[in-house]
Design a protein around this motif. Structure first.
Motif, PDB file in Angstrom:
ATOM      1  N   ALA A  92      -8.007   8.472  -6.790  1.00 45.81           N
ATOM      2  CA  ALA A  92      -9.083   9.064  -5.975  1.00 45.81           C
ATOM      3  C   ALA A  92      -9.275   8.279  -4.674  1.00 45.81           C
ATOM      4  N   VAL A  93      -9.218   6.959  -4.744  1.00 47.27           N
ATOM      5  CA  VAL A  93      -9.342   6.133  -3.533  1.00 47.27           C
ATOM      6  C   VAL A  93      -8.153   6.391  -2.609  1.00 47.27           C
ATOM      7  N   LEU A  94      -6.949   6.411  -3.169  1.00 47.80           N
ATOM      8  CA  LEU A  94      -5.751   6.633  -2.375  1.00 47.80           C
ATOM      9  C   LEU A  94      -5.781   7.981  -1.669  1.00 47.80           C
ATOM     10  N   ARG A  95      -6.315   8.984  -2.312  1.00 49.65           N
ATOM     11  CA  ARG A  95      -6.344  10.331  -1.726  1.00 49.65           C
ATOM     12  C   ARG A  95      -7.199  10.420  -0.466  1.00 49.65           C
ATOM     13  N   HIS A  96      -7.985   9.379  -0.190  1.00 50.09           N
ATOM     14  CA  HIS A  96      -8.791   9.343   1.036  1.00 50.09           C
ATOM     15  C   HIS A  96      -8.158   8.481   2.128  1.00 50.09           C
ATOM     16  N   ALA A  97      -6.959   7.976   1.886  1.00 51.36           N
ATOM     17  CA  ALA A  97      -6.274   7.159   2.895  1.00 51.36           C
ATOM     18  C   ALA A  97      -5.982   8.005   4.134  1.00 51.36           C
ATOM     19  N   LYS A  98      -5.881   7.312   5.265  1.00 49.15           N
ATOM     20  CA  LYS A  98      -5.702   8.022   6.530  1.00 49.15           C
ATOM     21  C   LYS A  98      -4.335   7.804   7.162  1.00 49.15           C
ATOM     22  N   GLU A  99      -3.680   6.705   6.869  1.00 51.71           N
ATOM     23  CA  GLU A  99      -2.410   6.360   7.512  1.00 51.71           C
ATOM     24  C   GLU A  99      -1.231   6.751   6.619  1.00 51.71           C
ATOM     25  N   ASP A 100      -0.034   6.820   7.204  1.00 54.60           N
ATOM     26  CA  ASP A 100       1.155   7.212   6.441  1.00 54.60           C
ATOM     27  C   ASP A 100       1.669   6.116   5.514  1.00 54.60           C
ATOM     28  N   VAL A 101       1.466   4.846   5.908  1.00 52.49           N
ATOM     29  CA  VAL A 101       1.906   3.721   5.075  1.00 52.49           C
ATOM     30  C   VAL A 101       0.671   2.924   4.681  1.00 52.49           C
ATOM     31  N   VAL A 102       0.402   2.920   3.375  1.00 54.81           N
ATOM     32  CA  VAL A 102      -0.812   2.310   2.838  1.00 54.81           C
ATOM     33  C   VAL A 102      -0.435   1.238   1.824  1.00 54.81           C
ATOM     34  N   MET A 103      -1.151   0.126   1.884  1.00 53.58           N
ATOM     35  CA  MET A 103      -1.026  -0.902   0.852  1.00 53.58           C
ATOM     36  C   MET A 103      -2.315  -0.891   0.043  1.00 53.58           C
ATOM     37  N   MET A 104      -2.176  -0.948  -1.283  1.00 53.75           N
ATOM     38  CA  MET A 104      -3.332  -1.021  -2.163  1.00 53.75           C
ATOM     39  C   MET A 104      -3.188  -2.260  -3.027  1.00 53.75           C
ATOM     40  N   LEU A 105      -4.267  -3.046  -3.102  1.00 60.48           N
ATOM     41  CA  LEU A 105      -4.269  -4.257  -3.921  1.00 60.48           C
ATOM     42  C   LEU A 105      -5.332  -4.135  -4.995  1.00 60.48           C
ATOM     43  N   GLY A 106      -4.920  -4.396  -6.244  1.00 61.98           N
ATOM     44  CA  GLY A 106      -5.835  -4.251  -7.357  1.00 61.98           C
ATOM     45  C   GLY A 106      -5.520  -5.177  -8.506  1.00 61.98           C
ATOM     46  N   HIS A 107      -5.943  -4.761  -9.686  1.00 59.93           N
ATOM     47  CA  HIS A 107      -5.965  -5.610 -10.883  1.00 59.93           C
ATOM     48  C   HIS A 107      -5.343  -4.896 -12.084  1.00 59.93           C
ATOM     49  N   ASN A 108      -4.863  -5.700 -13.019  1.00 65.04           N
ATOM     50  CA  ASN A 108      -4.452  -5.171 -14.311  1.00 65.04           C
ATOM     51  C   ASN A 108      -5.679  -5.070 -15.206  1.00 65.04           C
ATOM     52  N   PRO A 109      -5.663  -4.179 -16.187  1.00 67.70           N
ATOM     53  CA  PRO A 109      -4.536  -3.345 -16.606  1.00 67.70           C
ATOM     54  C   PRO A 109      -4.380  -2.054 -15.802  1.00 67.70           C
ATOM     55  N   GLY A 110      -5.364  -1.709 -14.995  1.00 70.53           N
ATOM     56  CA  GLY A 110      -5.348  -0.436 -14.287  1.00 70.53           C
ATOM     57  C   GLY A 110      -4.184  -0.249 -13.348  1.00 70.53           C
TER      58      GLY A 110
END
Length: 167
Positions: A92-110
């Motif tokens: 859901a967060v990614l679907r609101h990204a605006k640029e063509d190349v996106v980096m996402m940083l998060g946590h396990n286990p998700g």
């Protein structure tokens, strides 16, 4: 086409048991691994235009250290929703990204489950299942908009864990 660089935060410190989980910093190994990841990303031209980062200290420090090896300019957004988020929230967060190349940083286990569910074919790596600290997946989507990206539609481009970068 859209490209996602999906990174689990680097190794964090457990030295002070009084520090809240959200506020744990990277340890020395995590700092080195983040610097190595930055060099690896830069050497392959995997440069984000937008960064969606959990607001936990260790994810922010991971990005800050990685970013030293990259050209300036990516727009950083600290996203409280990514702190220990599951795959559906991450999508859901990614679907609101605006640029063509996106980096996402998060946590396990998700983040591990998110990575597995995103790709049509998993990378050939025994580490992919564990998605250890610093694990980074580069995945492309043949979609015109992030709002159309879905599970099982990503094409694996690359995958690395910091241990593989140790010289």
């Amino acid at each position: 086409m859209k490209r996602l660089i999906l990174t689990r935060h680097a190794k964090s410190s457990w030295d002070d048991p009084t520090v809240a989980d959200h506020d744990r910093p990277l340890n020395e190994r995590g700092q080195r691994a983040s610097a190595d990841l930055g060099q690896w990303l830069a050497s392959r031209g995997y440069v984000p235009a937008e960064v969606l980062c959990s607001d936990a200290l260790r994810t922010w420090e991971t990005w800050t250290t990685i970013s030293r090896a990259l050209p300036e300019g990516p727009r950083l957004e600290l996203k409280p929703a990514l702190y220990h988020a599951g795959p559906d929230v991450m999508l859901a967060v990614l679907r609101h990204a605006k640029e063509d190349v996106v980096m996402m940083l998060g946590h396990n286990p998700g983040i591990a489950e998110f990575a597995h569910r995103l790709v049509a074919k998993t990378p050939v790596s025994p580490q992919f299942t564990r998605y250890p600290t610093g694990a980074t997946l580069v995945v492309d989507f043949d979609e015109p908009s992030w709002s159309e990206v879905g599970f099982g539609r990503g094409m694996t481009v690359d995958f690395i864990v910091p241990r593989e970068l140790d010289g």
